[in-house]
Design a protein around this motif. Sequence first.
Motif, PDB file in Angstrom:
ATOM      1  N   VAL A  63       0.837  -1.203   0.000  1.00 24.96           N
ATOM      2  CA  VAL A  63       0.000   0.000   0.000  1.00 24.96           C
ATOM      3  C   VAL A  63       0.867   1.246   0.000  1.00 24.96           C
ATOM      4  O   VAL A  63       1.774   1.402   0.825  1.00 24.96           O
ATOM      5  CB  VAL A  63      -0.936   0.012   1.228  1.00 24.96           C
ATOM      6  N   GLY A  64       0.616   2.141  -0.968  1.00 28.07           N
ATOM      7  CA  GLY A  64       1.337   3.399  -1.037  1.00 28.07           C
ATOM      8  C   GLY A  64       2.682   3.330  -1.722  1.00 28.07           C
ATOM      9  O   GLY A  64       3.402   4.321  -1.771  1.00 28.07           O
ATOM     10  N   GLN A  65       3.042   2.169  -2.286  1.00 29.41           N
ATOM     11  CA  GLN A  65       4.354   2.015  -2.917  1.00 29.41           C
ATOM     12  C   GLN A  65       4.187   1.524  -4.354  1.00 29.41           C
ATOM     13  O   GLN A  65       3.835   0.378  -4.596  1.00 29.41           O
ATOM     14  CB  GLN A  65       5.210   1.025  -2.113  1.00 29.41           C
ATOM     15  N   ILE A  66       4.432   2.407  -5.337  1.00 28.42           N
ATOM     16  CA  ILE A  66       4.276   2.077  -6.750  1.00 28.42           C
ATOM     17  C   ILE A  66       5.558   1.445  -7.271  1.00 28.42           C
ATOM     18  O   ILE A  66       6.646   2.000  -7.117  1.00 28.42           O
ATOM     19  CB  ILE A  66       3.934   3.336  -7.566  1.00 28.42           C
ATOM     20  N   GLU A  67       5.423   0.257  -7.883  1.00 30.93           N
ATOM     21  CA  GLU A  67       6.577  -0.459  -8.430  1.00 30.93           C
ATOM     22  C   GLU A  67       6.785  -0.033  -9.886  1.00 30.93           C
ATOM     23  O   GLU A  67       6.185  -0.589 -10.810  1.00 30.93           O
ATOM     24  CB  GLU A  67       6.332  -1.970  -8.341  1.00 30.93           C
ATOM     25  N   ASP A  68       7.651   0.954 -10.121  1.00 32.94           N
ATOM     26  CA  ASP A  68       7.854   1.469 -11.475  1.00 32.94           C
ATOM     27  C   ASP A  68       8.527   0.459 -12.397  1.00 32.94           C
ATOM     28  O   ASP A  68       8.427   0.576 -13.623  1.00 32.94           O
ATOM     29  CB  ASP A  68       8.690   2.749 -11.428  1.00 32.94           C
ATOM     30  N   ASP A  69       9.220  -0.533 -11.818  1.00 31.51           N
ATOM     31  CA  ASP A  69       9.902  -1.524 -12.645  1.00 31.51           C
ATOM     32  C   ASP A  69       9.100  -2.807 -12.789  1.00 31.51           C
ATOM     33  O   ASP A  69       9.561  -3.754 -13.410  1.00 31.51           O
ATOM     34  CB  ASP A  69      11.277  -1.845 -12.038  1.00 31.51           C
ATOM     35  N   PHE A  70       7.918  -2.840 -12.202  1.00 25.52           N
ATOM     36  CA  PHE A  70       7.061  -4.028 -12.270  1.00 25.52           C
ATOM     37  C   PHE A  70       5.767  -3.600 -12.953  1.00 25.52           C
ATOM     38  O   PHE A  70       4.843  -3.097 -12.324  1.00 25.52           O
ATOM     39  CB  PHE A  70       6.803  -4.545 -10.857  1.00 25.52           C
ATOM     40  N   VAL A  71       5.729  -3.772 -14.260  1.00 22.57           N
ATOM     41  CA  VAL A  71       4.644  -3.236 -15.087  1.00 22.57           C
ATOM     42  C   VAL A  71       4.031  -4.373 -15.907  1.00 22.57           C
ATOM     43  O   VAL A  71       4.750  -5.093 -16.604  1.00 22.57           O
ATOM     44  CB  VAL A  71       5.148  -2.123 -16.025  1.00 22.57           C
ATOM     45  N   LYS A  72       2.717  -4.540 -15.811  1.00 18.18           N
ATOM     46  CA  LYS A  72       2.039  -5.611 -16.536  1.00 18.18           C
ATOM     47  C   LYS A  72       0.668  -5.138 -17.018  1.00 18.18           C
ATOM     48  O   LYS A  72       0.056  -4.249 -16.417  1.00 18.18           O
ATOM     49  CB  LYS A  72       1.838  -6.839 -15.635  1.00 18.18           C
ATOM     50  N   PRO A  73       0.129  -5.764 -18.074  1.00 19.27           N
ATOM     51  CA  PRO A  73      -1.262  -5.506 -18.456  1.00 19.27           C
ATOM     52  C   PRO A  73      -2.198  -6.332 -17.572  1.00 19.27           C
ATOM     53  O   PRO A  73      -1.767  -7.228 -16.840  1.00 19.27           O
ATOM     54  CB  PRO A  73      -1.305  -5.966 -19.916  1.00 19.27           C
TER      55      PRO A  73
END
Length: 556
Positions: A249-259
């Motif tokens: 919660v509150g932590q965006i994973e910019d290197d973990f991107v999926k559709p």
Amino acid sequence: MKLRLLLIVLLSSFSFHAQEQIKKETLNFFGGFETNSQWYLNDRGLKVEQPDVPLRANSYLFLNLKYNNWAAGIQGESYENEALLNFNPRYNKTDVATYFLQFKNEMIDLTAGYFYEQFGSGLLYRSWEDRALGINNALRGARVILKPTSYFTLKSIYGRQRSGFVVSEGEIYGVDSELLLSDLFDMKTSELTFGLTYVGRDERIRTTENPNYSSLTNGYAARVDFSHNGFYWSAEYNLKSRDAIVEVVGQIEDDFVKPGNALLMNIGYSKKGFGIDGSFRRLEHMSFFSERIAKGNAFNDRILNFVPSLTKQHHYNLANIYVYQAQPNVFLGDETLLKVGEIGGQLDVFYNFKKNTPLGGKFGTKVALNVSNWHALGGTFYLPKKDYDADFFGFGKKYFSDYNLEITKKLSPKLQTVFTYINQYYNKKLVEETDGVVKTNILGGEAIYKLTDTKSIRILAEHMWADYDRKNWASSTVEFNLNSKLSLYVLDLYNYGNDDPEMRSHYYNFGGAFRQKSTRIGFNYGRQRGGLVCVGGVCRFVPESSGVTLSLNTTF
């Protein structure tokens, strides 16, 4: 504080003024008021301390005017001295919450201000209000609905989503079209509908200078619904473009991107005395919020889509202790905790044995069977590097199952009975990301006896055998309907099987409700069991508490 009180007075004054307008200009005026207040108390038995602000209330006043094709409305809300425990902290004052202005005729519907809408099943977009859950995710902006013919509807929306008394930073766009092919081709005995949806969320990326995903997240959906006589079938497929994953919660994973994607199918058949209905759903990375960082919050705040659990909605107290929540999120903790969505389904069957048959007896017998089973998505997972390839029809570890048999039998013109057996499997480690698996067996018996045409008594007894967590429970409820206006009840849930003797608590409650025309007043004293409170498959967590509750709901 003076301004807040002034607002309430002004809203009330507006109510009386509008009533005068009805007489003079034949305006249609209606509205309502609701308040739910609680005085929290110390409870040594539950080891619960009275909060710093013990007296709290959630109150709502809504007023609406309608004149010919025009309508307008306003809703004021008050959370004084604070909101009820574990409500969204953004509900924290008295203020105007929503308002709208609408023009509507047979061909066009124009709305400005706050509005609610749903596209298809809601897997891409739904805005709605549920005060018990603390959900009000109305969109503030504009909506246009066009219906140029009887068989075609086009909806378009734009706005920012409500979050407390403010709106989200993310901008929401949407278009939904629906074509009633059975009307177009003059089908006499069948209905066939086709729909297409687009939803976009545009939110500025603040966490990195060179993201590998776009600020605009796009969602697309197609659906078809068909029915003929007693048979019906529907299917909907949703696709969400690549977006950053939020595991914590509150932590965006910019290197973990999926559709993301979702498939929902429903099929069934019904006729007098018999029905069967089956649902299948697959979700992969399908949580959708107006702000990415809101994903996983405990209050369903800023949620854009509607992802309810597809399980039986139980009215038994003990069957609602281990409640399944839909699992659209991604979380790759370790080899024992891998979640990228869910796959499973639900089956309902009911049959009515006719009167004066061996199984129906003198008054008939109703039998209902419900089965639901949910698993994590199977696939290939790459750790410690966070990535995965999910199998489309891959079944991973089991989340939850629920098997129910319910028999309703009328024994006399005045006495009706219900007997229920429930078997549940609840994987706490996967669903709650804690530990353990709970297996339960629940027996329930219910009897309703009509004393007179307006008086009745209902007695409910339940028992749960559980092999883990808080172990065995027993529960009983007695309800008296003294007349069409007044009802009283007393209930107790007893966790007698807890391994810790100090935790073998009684959760007792007694109270009642009084109804007079469109007004209902409810009163309750007792203990609140900590856990999930669910409405329609959507849940919020409530802490253990003890106190007095008073509710008032009226419309005019």
